[in-house]
Design a protein around this motif. Structure first.
Motif, PDB file in Angstrom:
ATOM      1  N   LEU A 220       0.838  -1.195   0.000  1.00  0.00           N
ATOM      2  CA  LEU A 220       0.000   0.000   0.000  1.00  0.00           C
ATOM      3  C   LEU A 220       0.872   1.243   0.000  1.00  0.00           C
ATOM      4  CD1 LEU A 220      -2.645  -1.037   2.704  1.00  0.00           C
ATOM      5  CD2 LEU A 220      -3.063  -0.840   0.247  1.00  0.00           C
ATOM      6  N   ARG A 221       0.295   2.382  -0.401  1.00  0.00           N
ATOM      7  CA  ARG A 221       1.008   3.646  -0.416  1.00  0.00           C
ATOM      8  C   ARG A 221       0.382   4.572   0.633  1.00  0.00           C
ATOM      9  NH1 ARG A 221      -0.352   5.348  -5.264  1.00  0.00           N
ATOM     10  NH2 ARG A 221       1.167   3.974  -6.211  1.00  0.00           N
ATOM     11  N   ALA A 222       1.191   5.110   1.536  1.00  0.00           N
ATOM     12  CA  ALA A 222       0.699   6.007   2.575  1.00  0.00           C
ATOM     13  C   ALA A 222       0.710   7.442   2.077  1.00  0.00           C
ATOM     14  CB  ALA A 222       1.557   5.881   3.826  1.00  0.00           C
ATOM     15  N   LEU A 223      -0.397   8.165   2.299  1.00  0.00           N
ATOM     16  CA  LEU A 223      -0.505   9.550   1.832  1.00  0.00           C
ATOM     17  C   LEU A 223      -0.516  10.567   2.968  1.00  0.00           C
ATOM     18  CD1 LEU A 223      -3.185   9.271  -1.010  1.00  0.00           C
ATOM     19  CD2 LEU A 223      -0.713   8.922  -1.142  1.00  0.00           C
ATOM     20  N   GLY A 224      -1.099  10.214   4.107  1.00  0.00           N
ATOM     21  CA  GLY A 224      -1.207  11.197   5.175  1.00  0.00           C
ATOM     22  C   GLY A 224      -1.460  10.578   6.532  1.00  0.00           C
ATOM     23  N   VAL A 225      -0.989  11.260   7.571  1.00  0.00           N
ATOM     24  CA  VAL A 225      -1.139  10.813   8.952  1.00  0.00           C
ATOM     25  C   VAL A 225      -2.212  11.649   9.643  1.00  0.00           C
ATOM     26  CG1 VAL A 225       0.004  10.572  11.198  1.00  0.00           C
ATOM     27  CG2 VAL A 225       1.281  10.118   9.085  1.00  0.00           C
TER      28      VAL A 225
ATOM     29  N   ALA B  88       7.351   8.365  13.473  1.00  0.00           N
ATOM     30  CA  ALA B  88       8.756   7.992  13.382  1.00  0.00           C
ATOM     31  C   ALA B  88       8.931   6.830  12.409  1.00  0.00           C
ATOM     32  CB  ALA B  88       9.276   7.609  14.765  1.00  0.00           C
ATOM     33  N   ALA B  89       7.908   5.982  12.308  1.00  0.00           N
ATOM     34  CA  ALA B  89       7.985   4.834  11.407  1.00  0.00           C
ATOM     35  C   ALA B  89       7.875   5.238   9.939  1.00  0.00           C
ATOM     36  CB  ALA B  89       6.879   3.837  11.746  1.00  0.00           C
ATOM     37  N   LEU B  90       7.240   6.400   9.674  1.00  0.00           N
ATOM     38  CA  LEU B  90       7.060   6.889   8.300  1.00  0.00           C
ATOM     39  C   LEU B  90       7.369   8.387   8.277  1.00  0.00           C
ATOM     40  CD1 LEU B  90       3.661   5.138   7.406  1.00  0.00           C
ATOM     41  CD2 LEU B  90       5.949   4.406   6.690  1.00  0.00           C
ATOM     42  N   PRO B  91       8.609   8.759   8.485  1.00  0.00           N
ATOM     43  CA  PRO B  91       8.965  10.181   8.622  1.00  0.00           C
ATOM     44  C   PRO B  91       8.698  11.032   7.393  1.00  0.00           C
ATOM     45  CG  PRO B  91      10.933   8.832   8.367  1.00  0.00           C
ATOM     46  CD  PRO B  91       9.793   7.884   8.573  1.00  0.00           C
ATOM     47  N   ASP B  92       8.586  10.427   6.210  1.00  0.00           N
ATOM     48  CA  ASP B  92       8.372  11.192   4.984  1.00  0.00           C
ATOM     49  C   ASP B  92       6.895  11.428   4.668  1.00  0.00           C
ATOM     50  OD1 ASP B  92      11.120  11.324   4.560  1.00  0.00           O
ATOM     51  OD2 ASP B  92      11.150   9.432   3.446  1.00  0.00           O
ATOM     52  N   VAL B  93       6.005  10.817   5.460  1.00  0.00           N
ATOM     53  CA  VAL B  93       4.568  10.962   5.201  1.00  0.00           C
ATOM     54  C   VAL B  93       4.035  12.132   6.019  1.00  0.00           C
ATOM     55  CG1 VAL B  93       2.309   9.852   5.319  1.00  0.00           C
ATOM     56  CG2 VAL B  93       4.342   8.495   4.760  1.00  0.00           C
ATOM     57  N   PRO B  94       3.476  13.161   5.368  1.00  0.00           N
ATOM     58  CA  PRO B  94       3.006  14.359   6.083  1.00  0.00           C
ATOM     59  C   PRO B  94       1.730  14.103   6.878  1.00  0.00           C
ATOM     60  CG  PRO B  94       2.346  14.470   3.801  1.00  0.00           C
ATOM     61  CD  PRO B  94       3.234  13.250   3.917  1.00  0.00           C
ATOM     62  N   THR B  95       1.487  14.967   7.859  1.00  0.00           N
ATOM     63  CA  THR B  95       0.208  14.926   8.562  1.00  0.00           C
ATOM     64  C   THR B  95      -0.854  15.528   7.652  1.00  0.00           C
ATOM     65  OG1 THR B  95       0.471  17.133   9.528  1.00  0.00           O
ATOM     66  CG2 THR B  95       1.401  15.268  10.762  1.00  0.00           C
ATOM     67  N   PHE B  96      -2.118  15.321   7.984  1.00  0.00           N
ATOM     68  CA  PHE B  96      -3.195  15.908   7.193  1.00  0.00           C
ATOM     69  C   PHE B  96      -3.074  17.431   7.167  1.00  0.00           C
ATOM     70  CE2 PHE B  96      -6.270  12.112   7.992  1.00  0.00           C
ATOM     71  CZ  PHE B  96      -5.679  11.420   6.939  1.00  0.00           C
ATOM     72  N   ALA B  97      -2.709  18.016   8.302  1.00  0.00           N
ATOM     73  CA  ALA B  97      -2.566  19.475   8.358  1.00  0.00           C
ATOM     74  C   ALA B  97      -1.466  19.946   7.422  1.00  0.00           C
ATOM     75  CB  ALA B  97      -2.267  19.914   9.790  1.00  0.00           C
ATOM     76  N   GLU B  98      -0.347  19.242   7.415  1.00  0.00           N
ATOM     77  CA  GLU B  98       0.758  19.594   6.523  1.00  0.00           C
ATOM     78  C   GLU B  98       0.362  19.419   5.067  1.00  0.00           C
ATOM     79  OE1 GLU B  98       4.724  18.461   9.153  1.00  0.00           O
ATOM     80  OE2 GLU B  98       3.677  16.868   8.065  1.00  0.00           O
ATOM     81  N   ALA B  99      -0.554  18.478   4.826  1.00  0.00           N
ATOM     82  CA  ALA B  99      -1.001  18.208   3.453  1.00  0.00           C
ATOM     83  C   ALA B  99      -2.124  19.145   3.022  1.00  0.00           C
ATOM     84  CB  ALA B  99      -1.467  16.760   3.341  1.00  0.00           C
ATOM     85  N   GLY B 100      -2.438  20.131   3.870  1.00  0.00           N
ATOM     86  CA  GLY B 100      -3.453  21.102   3.503  1.00  0.00           C
ATOM     87  C   GLY B 100      -4.866  20.756   3.913  1.00  0.00           C
ATOM     88  N   LEU B 101      -5.003  19.815   4.875  1.00  0.00           N
ATOM     89  CA  LEU B 101      -6.341  19.416   5.305  1.00  0.00           C
ATOM     90  C   LEU B 101      -6.417  19.353   6.836  1.00  0.00           C
ATOM     91  CD1 LEU B 101      -9.043  18.579   3.940  1.00  0.00           C
ATOM     92  CD2 LEU B 101      -8.378  16.205   4.339  1.00  0.00           C
ATOM     93  N   PRO B 102      -6.284  20.492   7.505  1.00  0.00           N
ATOM     94  CA  PRO B 102      -6.402  20.495   8.967  1.00  0.00           C
ATOM     95  C   PRO B 102      -7.825  20.169   9.398  1.00  0.00           C
ATOM     96  CG  PRO B 102      -6.397  22.735   8.128  1.00  0.00           C
ATOM     97  CD  PRO B 102      -6.069  21.843   6.957  1.00  0.00           C
TER      98      PRO B 102
END
Length: 316
Positions: A211-216, A223-237
């Protein structure tokens, strides 16, 4: 003199019960099928708890009804310390959706909290999107054509997905399964195009490349997926959703059994093995007393009842 003797006998009986418990295997009811976050967390705890108790902790998966079948089964069990129930945010949500009565909170006594973890949005590799915004753009270009997998009405996945839908303004179909495991299987297979489940459940399949992870769905990156942004960082707070897990027992369970279980489960949660697993799977220990854990369950019930009413969410 008689009062002193009675107190002495009560104390002696309590000590004997504490020393003799458990005298046989303990059953842990997990109100969802195998493969979901509840099952993964419950099995991880049960393995170590059995060693600490000196008796097997037998997993009893009772899936269906958004967790209500398992909850009802546990409530009807004898309150002797030999039946426990793994609970999560799905229980308060089932009350909010009127799947369970509010007084079901009185059917159990809190034993011990286990952990907490955010949601993780994943998509199958066959879906041509690489970010939260690309997924939203695709969904808006194809209204009503994308499916999202849910562990069933009233589950954490259901509410997390509804919240994401509301915040992003997309039109998707939420497909209700009988548990997080079946929903995840169909996400991997591409039958559904998105899945917002607990990170604990989804991370292993991201790590394996299925699977591909898009947002936390938490305040911080994992820490397990440091390159995956949070929803807020992805523009969806505002789309954040966090799950939690703990253990309860039928009301009336002997105090001696509860004290032993509280002690041993706390030791399991703080063990190096569990701490490492939490870190790898994007969760963390939930540290509070049994009383505070009970208060949190009640508070979560009020919180999700408000969310369900405001969003107009109804159980199917």
């Amino acid at each position: 003199m008689r009062l002193v003797l009675a107190l002495f006998l009560a104390l002696a009986t309590s000590i004997v019960q504490a020393q003799s418990y458990p005298a046989k295997p303990v059953r842990l009811i997990i109100p969802f099928p195998p493969g979901g976050s509840n099952d993964l967390v419950g099995r991880a705890v049960a393995a170590q708890l059995g060693d600490r108790l000196g008796q097997s902790v037998i997993i009893d998966n009772r899936g269906g009804g958004g967790g209500t079948i398992g909850i009802n089964a546990a409530a009807k069990s004898q309150a002797d310390g030999y039946t426990l129930l793994l609970v999560s945010v799905g229980w308060p949500v089932s009350i909010a959706l009127n799947w369970m009565p509010e007084d079901s909170l009185q059917w159990f006594v809190p034993v011990a909290p286990i952990g907490t973890g955010p949601s993780l949005l994943v998509v199958p590799n066959s879906l041509p999107v690489n970010s939260v915004q690309e997924l939203i753009t695709l969904a808006k270009a194809k209204p009503g054509q994308l499916n999202a997998g849910s562990a069933g009405p009233g589950s954490f996945q259901h509410l997390a997905t509804e919240l994401f839908r509301l915040q992003s303004g997309i039109d998707i179909v939420i497909v209700q399964y009988k548990g997080g495991g079946p929903a995840l299987t169909d996400t991997i297979g591409g039958q559904v195009q998105m899945n917002i489940g607990s990170a604990v459940q989804n991370i292993p399949h991201v790590r394996s490349g299925k699977l591909r992870a898009l947002g936390v769905g938490g305040k911080n990156r994992l820490a397990a997926l440091p390159d995956v942004p949070t929803f807020a960082e992805a523009g969806l707070p505002g789309a954040e959703a966090t799950n939690w897990w703990g253990v309860v027992a039928p009301a009336g369970t002997p105090a001696a059994a509860l004290e032993r279980l509280q002690k041993e489960i706390a030791a399991v949660v703080e063990s190096p093995e569990m701490q490492k697993r939490f870190q790898l799977e994007g969760a963390e220990a939930l540290r509070m007393s049994a009383r505070d854990f009970g208060a949190q369950i009640a508070a979560e019930t009020g919180k999700w009842t408000k969310v369900v009413k405001q969003a107009g969410i109804k159980a199917e």
